[in-house]
Scaffold this motif. Structure first.
Motif, mmCIF file in Angstrom:
data_model
loop_
_atom_site.group_PDB
_atom_site.id
_atom_site.type_symbol
_atom_site.label_atom_id
_atom_site.label_comp_id
_atom_site.label_asym_id
_atom_site.label_seq_id
_atom_site.Cartn_x
_atom_site.Cartn_y
_atom_site.Cartn_z
ATOM 1 N N VAL A 84 0.831 -1.203 0.000
ATOM 2 C CA VAL A 84 0.000 0.000 0.000
ATOM 3 C C VAL A 84 0.864 1.251 0.000
ATOM 4 N N SER A 85 1.923 1.224 0.802
ATOM 5 C CA SER A 85 2.726 2.441 0.911
ATOM 6 C C SER A 85 3.456 2.734 -0.396
ATOM 7 N N ALA A 86 3.881 1.662 -1.093
ATOM 8 C CA ALA A 86 4.545 1.880 -2.381
ATOM 9 C C ALA A 86 3.587 2.549 -3.354
ATOM 10 N N LEU A 87 2.365 2.058 -3.354
ATOM 11 C CA LEU A 87 1.354 2.620 -4.230
ATOM 12 C C LEU A 87 1.119 4.085 -3.883
ATOM 13 N N ALA A 88 0.946 4.336 -2.597
ATOM 14 C CA ALA A 88 0.615 5.694 -2.175
ATOM 15 C C ALA A 88 1.727 6.659 -2.529
ATOM 16 N N THR A 89 2.979 6.278 -2.252
ATOM 17 C CA THR A 89 4.067 7.209 -2.521
ATOM 18 C C THR A 89 4.284 7.386 -4.017
ATOM 19 N N ALA A 90 4.111 6.298 -4.771
ATOM 20 C CA ALA A 90 4.338 6.392 -6.209
ATOM 21 C C ALA A 90 3.390 7.399 -6.854
ATOM 22 N N ALA A 91 2.176 7.392 -6.404
ATOM 23 C CA ALA A 91 1.179 8.198 -7.090
ATOM 24 C C ALA A 91 1.078 9.636 -6.570
ATOM 25 N N LEU A 92 1.702 9.896 -5.422
ATOM 26 C CA LEU A 92 1.573 11.239 -4.848
ATOM 27 C C LEU A 92 2.494 12.230 -5.542
ATOM 28 N N GLY A 93 1.958 13.075 -6.345
ATOM 29 C CA GLY A 93 2.752 14.094 -6.997
ATOM 30 C C GLY A 93 2.402 15.452 -6.442
ATOM 31 N N ASP A 126 -3.536 13.389 -16.563
ATOM 32 C CA ASP A 126 -3.374 12.201 -17.408
ATOM 33 C C ASP A 126 -3.368 10.909 -16.583
ATOM 34 N N PHE A 127 -4.037 10.938 -15.448
ATOM 35 C CA PHE A 127 -4.121 9.757 -14.584
ATOM 36 C C PHE A 127 -4.623 8.546 -15.382
ATOM 37 N N ASN A 128 -3.903 7.437 -15.285
ATOM 38 C CA ASN A 128 -4.231 6.242 -16.060
ATOM 39 C C ASN A 128 -4.753 5.152 -15.116
ATOM 40 N N VAL A 129 -6.053 4.901 -15.192
ATOM 41 C CA VAL A 129 -6.700 3.954 -14.278
ATOM 42 C C VAL A 129 -6.100 2.554 -14.441
ATOM 43 N N THR A 130 -5.842 2.173 -15.701
ATOM 44 C CA THR A 130 -5.279 0.847 -15.957
ATOM 45 C C THR A 130 -3.941 0.675 -15.249
ATOM 46 N N GLY A 183 -7.553 5.760 -6.081
ATOM 47 C CA GLY A 183 -7.115 4.517 -5.467
ATOM 48 C C GLY A 183 -5.995 4.711 -4.459
ATOM 49 N N ILE A 184 -5.582 5.945 -4.280
ATOM 50 C CA ILE A 184 -4.502 6.219 -3.329
ATOM 51 C C ILE A 184 -5.070 6.180 -1.914
#
Ligand SMILES: Cc1cc2nc3c(=O)[nH]c(=O)nc-3n(C[C@H](O)[C@H](O)[C@H](O)COP(=O)(O)OP(=O)(O)OC[C@H]3O[C@@H](n4cnc5c(N)ncnc54)[C@H](O)[C@@H]3O)c2cc1C
Ligand SMILES: *[C@@H]1O[C@H](CO)[C@@H](O)[C@H](O)[C@H]1NC(C)=O
Ligand SMILES: *[C@@H]1O[C@H](CO)[C@@H](O)[C@H](O)[C@H]1NC(C)=O
Ligand SMILES: *[C@@H]1O[C@H](CO)[C@@H](O)[C@H](O)[C@H]1NC(C)=O
Ligand SMILES: *[C@@H]1O[C@H](CO)[C@@H](O)[C@H](O)[C@H]1NC(C)=O
Ligand SMILES: *[C@@H]1O[C@H](CO)[C@@H](O)[C@H](O)[C@H]1NC(C)=O
Length: 532
Positions: free
Chosen positions: A9-18, A25-29, A227-228
């Motif tokens: 979860v944390s990898a996902l959260a940090t990756a997407a936080l800009g 251009d957020f890509n749901v896929t 999804g973040i």
């Protein structure tokens, strides 16, 4: 069918936080792939071109089964599905048939279902269970997300914070904390869900001393539209934290409520009932104590007027947070003869069982509310109007119509201002106010139309009466509102604009507005205006 393993979860959260929360251009896929869903390996998803809602939900539900196991998804026609859809509190919600029911086991699965809904455009609802109207926490043809597996209740090592999963009901929360001599600010009836109550505000027996449930959440773990998963508090994502304090389901799906505990042992309270000849004394006592709430903030009171078996009766719930029978603040109540007196010394967990006994599951229900300036004569006019209009529906089978008053006192409003305040738009300088809450239960669907018309007419009458006296107050309490009421606008333009701005940051494409259409939306009432 292979699904890649789930990333942390944390990898996902940090990756997407800009710099912006969700880029244009957020890509749901891509986000689904980051959640461990190998989109290319699921033919239904890979071939997703046509977005008609029927196939959309079929694809989304199939994907959930493939990703998380058949057991996590209930499909139409199965016994488990039928059992689920018939276990809501209101019969209106029981009549809704989702395409499937998804029971996530963790926040990442909640994130995935939000992304799948975006990708397929299959709409969803989140269920705790006690909203009164169809679609409040259910969705015809969509995915109903049931959070019952997210039922953790965990105390921090210093015991100051209780982390409470959104699938809990108050029935399980209080006993878990009482063994440590602690409570959190929450509901007064055992079967009500933690989530909906807290996100809409949350009136407890302790409101005068601590504010509402939403004001006593230290932080929310929440799955946002992209999804973040973030943790919003007074110091981190503080705008989102503010919005979740009263903003309902418009900002994300909460996967953990980290609530501040307080020291609380057994208390005194319960319900008393009276005959009609005492009514003048009853609303007078209610008014005096609500007005002078600052005299003693350990007290709480609700007063209700009902027609039961053809008789007019009044009942009050009195509570005191010390185990002290009849504290002096309740002298005026004590002097009113009662036909029933259920006051006892007990733990909150016992009190919530007793109070909940009169609210069975599975019958027709409607709730309506609005706030007014606290005024004794206005209460009298409301009670009179309620009983004058009731004959229009009083022959309906098993009907129990109730008009309740719940003050929002000045000390309660002051406590709401802690940690940046909440989204409700209430100003202590304009208090005290009171909620007039119409609640009706009945059994025969054939009576629904006339009971809803009656409710709307009574509501309009109360607003007109208060209008003549200059005693209207805009605020509508979300948790008691009908689906025809525009709750968010009632918070006032400043609050509404701020909520819209925050939704623009965390949910720029309006996922929680469009794909989750039930309940009170930023742009208005879920059903629109009451049909003329
Ligand atoms: C018998 C009874 C007693 C009550 N007592 C009180 C009381 O003491 N104090 C009080 O303030 N109110 C009280 N209420 C009102 C109550 O707060 C509302 O009915 C509230 O909606 C219940 O929340 P829920 O989670 O059970 O219901 P739901 O119908 O599941 O939830 C309400 C809304 O919140 C959304 N939601 C649920 N979970 C989440 C989540 N995790 N993240 C985002 N959105 C979510 C749902 O989708 C739905 O739109 C009572 C109601 C009843 C019927
Ligand atoms: C989104 O990401 C997927 C997977 O990486 C890619 O195949 C697709 O082309 C992307 N879509 C857009 C619009 O960039
Ligand atoms: C899940 O259900 C599908 C369709 O009903 C079935 O084909 C499959 O074998 C089931 N999977 C498991 C692991 O039981
Ligand atoms: C049916 O639903 C009830 C209430 O939600 C639950 O307690 C029970 O376990 C369910 N029974 C089955 C067979 O799924
Ligand atoms: C309240 O709960 C505590 C902890 O479970 C218990 O020891 C106590 O006896 C209870 N008090 C009453 C009045 O029920
Ligand atoms: C609150 O305190 C004031 C001042 O002591 C007193 O006049 C008033 O009667 C009290 N109100 C109630 C409801 O006890």
């Amino acid at each position: 069918m292979k699904v890649t393993t789930i990333v942390s979860v944390s990898a996902l959260a940090t990756a997407a936080l800009g710099s912006t929360f969700e880029p244009a251009d957020f890509n749901v896929t891509k986000a689904l792939i980051a959640n461990g869903i190998d989109v290319a390996a699921i033919p239904e998803l890979a071939g997703l071109v046509e977005r008609s809602s029927l196939s959309a939900c079929s694809i989304a539900c199939t994907t959930l089964k493939i990703a998380f196991g058949n057991d996590s998804v209930l499909s139409e026609g199965t016994a488990a599905y039928e059992n689920f859809t018939s276990s809501y509190w209101s019969a209106q919600q029981n009549s809704v048939d989702p395409y499937c029911i998804f029971k996530p086991s963790n926040a990442l699965q909640v994130s995935t279902v939000v992304l799948l809904s975006r990708l397929t455009q299959c709409p969803f609802a989140v269920k705790g269970g006690h909203a009164a109207f169809a679609g409040g926490s259910s969705i015809e043809g969509g995915i109903t997300i049931a959070l019952e597996k997210l039922n953790e209740i965990k105390l921090s090592s210093d015991k100051k914070i209780a982390s409470i999963g959104p699938g809990n009901r108050w029935a399980s929360v209080y006993p878990a904390l009482e063994q440590y001599g602690l409570e959190v600010i929450g509901g007064r009836i055992a079967s009500v869900g933690v989530s909906g109550l807290t996100l809409g505000g949350g009136i407890s027996h302790f409101a005068n001393a601590y504010g509402w449930a939403c004001d006593n959440v230290d932080s929310f773990e929440v799955v946002t539209a992209s999804g973040i998963i973030v943790t919003a508090s007074a110091t981190s994502f503080s705008d989102l934290y503010w919005a979740l304090r009263g903003g309902g389901n418009n900002f994300g799906i909460v996967t953990k409520f980290n609530m501040r505990t307080f020291v609380q042992g057994p208390m005194w309270g319960g319900q008393r009932a009276h005959v009609e000849s005492e009514f003048d004394k009853i609303y007078t006592a209610y008014y005096n104590i609500a007005k002078d709430a600052a005299n003693d903030t350990k007290q709480a009171q609700i007063v209700s007027f009902a027609l039961q078996g053809g008789s007019k009766i009044a009942a009050e719930d009195l509570e005191y947070s010390d185990p002290t029978p009849w504290p002096p603040i309740f002298d005026e109540w004590k002097a009113i003869p009662a036909i029933v007196d259920g006051t006892v010394i007990a733990n909150l967990s016992t009190m919530v069982q007793t109070l909940g006994a009169g609210t069975p599951d599975g019958i027709q229900e409607t709730y309506w509310d609005r706030t007014f300036k606290l005024d004794r004569d206005l209460m009298k006019s409301f009670i009179d109007t309620f009983y004058e209009m009731l004959p229009a529906i009083s022959d309906a089978a098993d009907i129990l119509p109730v008009l309740s008053f719940q003050a929002i006192t000045v000390p309660a409003m002051e406590s709401m201002q802690q940690n940046g305040g909440n989204a409700l738009g209430l100003d202590p300088k304009k208090g005290p106010i009171f909620i007039a809450n119409l609640a009706i239960m009945w059994s025969n669907v054939a009576d629904n139309t006339r009971i809803m018309s009656f409710s709307n007419s009574l509501y309009e009458s109360l607003v007109a009466i208060a209008g003549e006296k200059g005693l209207n107050n805009d605020y509508i309490y979300m948790n008691y509102a009908s689906p025809y009421q525009d709750v968010i606008s009632s918070y006032g333009p400043a609050s509404k604009q701020r909520l819209e701005k925050i939704a623009g940051i965390y949910d720029p494409t309006g996922v929680f507005q469009k794909l989750q259409p039930g309940y009170f939306k930023l742009e208005g009432a879920p059903y629109g205006a009451f049909p003329a």
